[in-house]
Design a protein around this motif. Structure first.
Motif, PDB file in Angstrom:
ATOM      1  N   CYS A 157       1.048  -1.194   0.076  1.00  0.00           N
ATOM      2  CA  CYS A 157       0.126   0.091   0.251  1.00  0.00           C
ATOM      3  C   CYS A 157       0.866   1.230   0.184  1.00  0.00           C
ATOM      4  CB  CYS A 157      -0.950  -0.011   1.115  1.00  0.00           C
ATOM      5  SG  CYS A 157      -1.696   1.497   1.474  1.00  0.00           S
ATOM      6  N   LEU A 158       1.690   1.296   0.824  1.00  0.00           N
ATOM      7  CA  LEU A 158       2.520   2.491   1.009  1.00  0.00           C
ATOM      8  C   LEU A 158       3.697   2.699  -0.306  1.00  0.00           C
ATOM      9  CD1 LEU A 158       4.194   2.157   4.607  1.00  0.00           C
ATOM     10  CD2 LEU A 158       2.237   3.533   3.850  1.00  0.00           C
ATOM     11  N   ASN A 159       4.020   1.780  -1.188  1.00  0.00           N
ATOM     12  CA  ASN A 159       4.565   1.843  -2.255  1.00  0.00           C
ATOM     13  C   ASN A 159       3.649   2.120  -3.532  1.00  0.00           C
ATOM     14  OD1 ASN A 159       6.886   0.889  -1.287  1.00  0.00           O
ATOM     15  ND2 ASN A 159       6.537  -1.312  -1.490  1.00  0.00           N
ATOM     16  N   ILE A 160       2.406   1.728  -3.462  1.00  0.00           N
ATOM     17  CA  ILE A 160       1.417   2.181  -4.566  1.00  0.00           C
ATOM     18  C   ILE A 160       0.864   3.582  -4.413  1.00  0.00           C
ATOM     19  CG2 ILE A 160      -0.769   1.643  -5.471  1.00  0.00           C
ATOM     20  CD1 ILE A 160      -0.137  -1.386  -4.987  1.00  0.00           C
ATOM     21  N   VAL A 161       0.758   4.000  -2.958  1.00  0.00           N
ATOM     22  CA  VAL A 161      -0.210   5.275  -2.947  1.00  0.00           C
ATOM     23  C   VAL A 161       0.617   6.343  -3.571  1.00  0.00           C
ATOM     24  CG1 VAL A 161       1.036   5.734  -0.478  1.00  0.00           C
ATOM     25  CG2 VAL A 161      -1.387   6.487  -1.064  1.00  0.00           C
ATOM     26  N   ASP A 170      -7.651   9.035  -4.254  1.00  0.00           N
ATOM     27  CA  ASP A 170      -8.537   9.894  -3.461  1.00  0.00           C
ATOM     28  C   ASP A 170      -9.028   9.312  -2.315  1.00  0.00           C
ATOM     29  OD1 ASP A 170      -8.721  11.915  -5.899  1.00  0.00           O
ATOM     30  OD2 ASP A 170      -9.751  10.314  -6.752  1.00  0.00           O
ATOM     31  N   LEU A 171      -9.263   7.969  -2.041  1.00  0.00           N
ATOM     32  CA  LEU A 171      -9.352   7.524  -0.825  1.00  0.00           C
ATOM     33  C   LEU A 171      -9.190   6.041  -0.724  1.00  0.00           C
ATOM     34  CD1 LEU A 171     -13.229   7.512   0.704  1.00  0.00           C
ATOM     35  CD2 LEU A 171     -12.051   5.299   0.131  1.00  0.00           C
ATOM     36  N   ILE A 172      -8.910   5.576   0.804  1.00  0.00           N
ATOM     37  CA  ILE A 172      -8.310   4.212   0.717  1.00  0.00           C
ATOM     38  C   ILE A 172      -8.981   3.427   1.483  1.00  0.00           C
ATOM     39  CG2 ILE A 172      -6.402   2.897   1.701  1.00  0.00           C
ATOM     40  CD1 ILE A 172      -4.325   5.316   1.267  1.00  0.00           C
ATOM     41  N   LEU A 173      -9.485   2.231   1.212  1.00  0.00           N
ATOM     42  CA  LEU A 173     -10.168   1.194   1.919  1.00  0.00           C
ATOM     43  C   LEU A 173      -9.233   0.213   2.610  1.00  0.00           C
ATOM     44  CD1 LEU A 173     -13.101   0.397  -0.296  1.00  0.00           C
ATOM     45  CD2 LEU A 173     -13.393   1.746   1.893  1.00  0.00           C
ATOM     46  N   GLU A 197       2.678  14.199   2.333  1.00  0.00           N
ATOM     47  CA  GLU A 197       2.126  13.930   0.945  1.00  0.00           C
ATOM     48  C   GLU A 197       0.972  13.200   0.873  1.00  0.00           C
ATOM     49  OE1 GLU A 197       4.850  12.674  -1.904  1.00  0.00           O
ATOM     50  OE2 GLU A 197       6.270  14.407  -1.614  1.00  0.00           O
ATOM     51  N   THR A 198       0.485  12.365   1.933  1.00  0.00           N
ATOM     52  CA  THR A 198      -0.402  11.428   2.027  1.00  0.00           C
ATOM     53  C   THR A 198      -1.332  11.562   3.249  1.00  0.00           C
ATOM     54  OG1 THR A 198       0.807   9.877   3.233  1.00  0.00           O
ATOM     55  CG2 THR A 198       0.617   9.555   0.800  1.00  0.00           C
TER      56      THR A 198
END
Length: 206
Positions: A42-46, A52-55, A77-78
């Motif tokens: 997740c941290l690599n992709i974000v 716009d939103l993370i589940l 940044e996130t």
């Protein structure tokens, strides 16, 4: 003619079946879906996907959802990306742990897809208002003079933050509203009235 870009949703879960169900439902609602199977992925992709939103599932091996959320909120940044936790924890304490980590909402397993879509749309609307209208502030005061606040008022006030009609959802309404406000640099204040009851003042950027 310019077309509105599709909302980008990142789904993070170590169970492929959950990802497939959510991905299919979200894509049918016109959203672009990215997937990750653990916190590190997740941290690599974000950073690249800029969702716009993370589940985000809480229970994952190596790096769980709580730690992943803390990493996201610690990064300038996130930090403003709204996070909705997916959790099997039914207790109030378990849900509060996720909200305290920086999430704006939660959904419980087994996943109700229609409720999930409603919650996702609510957060996307809030983010869109914040981006378009900037730092303007809306302040709403609700005064309870000791006789209780009319249910019609509370339903209208908290409906954007709590889409379920269950008793657990009602009990968590104020907590979710407060965490959502704080994520958008807003706040809810409760002040006891001298003559009984209390005044709730809700402020948030428009």
């Amino acid at each position: 003619m310019s077309t509105k870009p599709k909302p980008k949703i990142l789904v993070v879960d170590d169970q492929p079946i959950n990802i497939k169900l959510l991905q299919r439902k979200l894509e049918r609602q016109g959203m672009e879906v990215f997937v990750a199977y653990n916190g590190r992925e997740c941290l690599n992709i974000v950073g690249e996907a800029k969702p716009d939103l993370i589940l985000l599932d809480i229970m994952m091996p190596e790096m769980d959802g709580i730690e992943t959320c803390q990493h996201l909120k610690a990064n300038p940044e996130t930090e403003t990306i709204p996070i909705i936790f997916i959790t099997a924890k039914a207790s109030k304490e378990g849900k509060l742990e996720g909200l305290d980590a920086g999430a704006v909402d939660y959904i419980t397993k087994p996943i109700d897809l229609d409720e999930t879509i409603a919650r996702v749309r609510t957060q996307l609307r809030l983010q869109e208002m914040f981006r378009e209208k900037g730092p303007s502030v809306l302040e709403v005061k609700v005064v309870d003079q000791g006789t209780g606040i009319d249910p019609e008022v509370t339903d209208t006030l908290f409906e954007p933050f709590i889409t379920t009609k269950t008793s657990v959802g009602r009990g968590m309404g104020l907590t979710i509203a407060r965490h959502t406000m704080r994520n958008l640099e807003g706040e809810i204040r409760l002040i006891e009235n001298p003559d009984g009851g209390c005044t709730a003042t809700m402020t948030h950027p428009l």
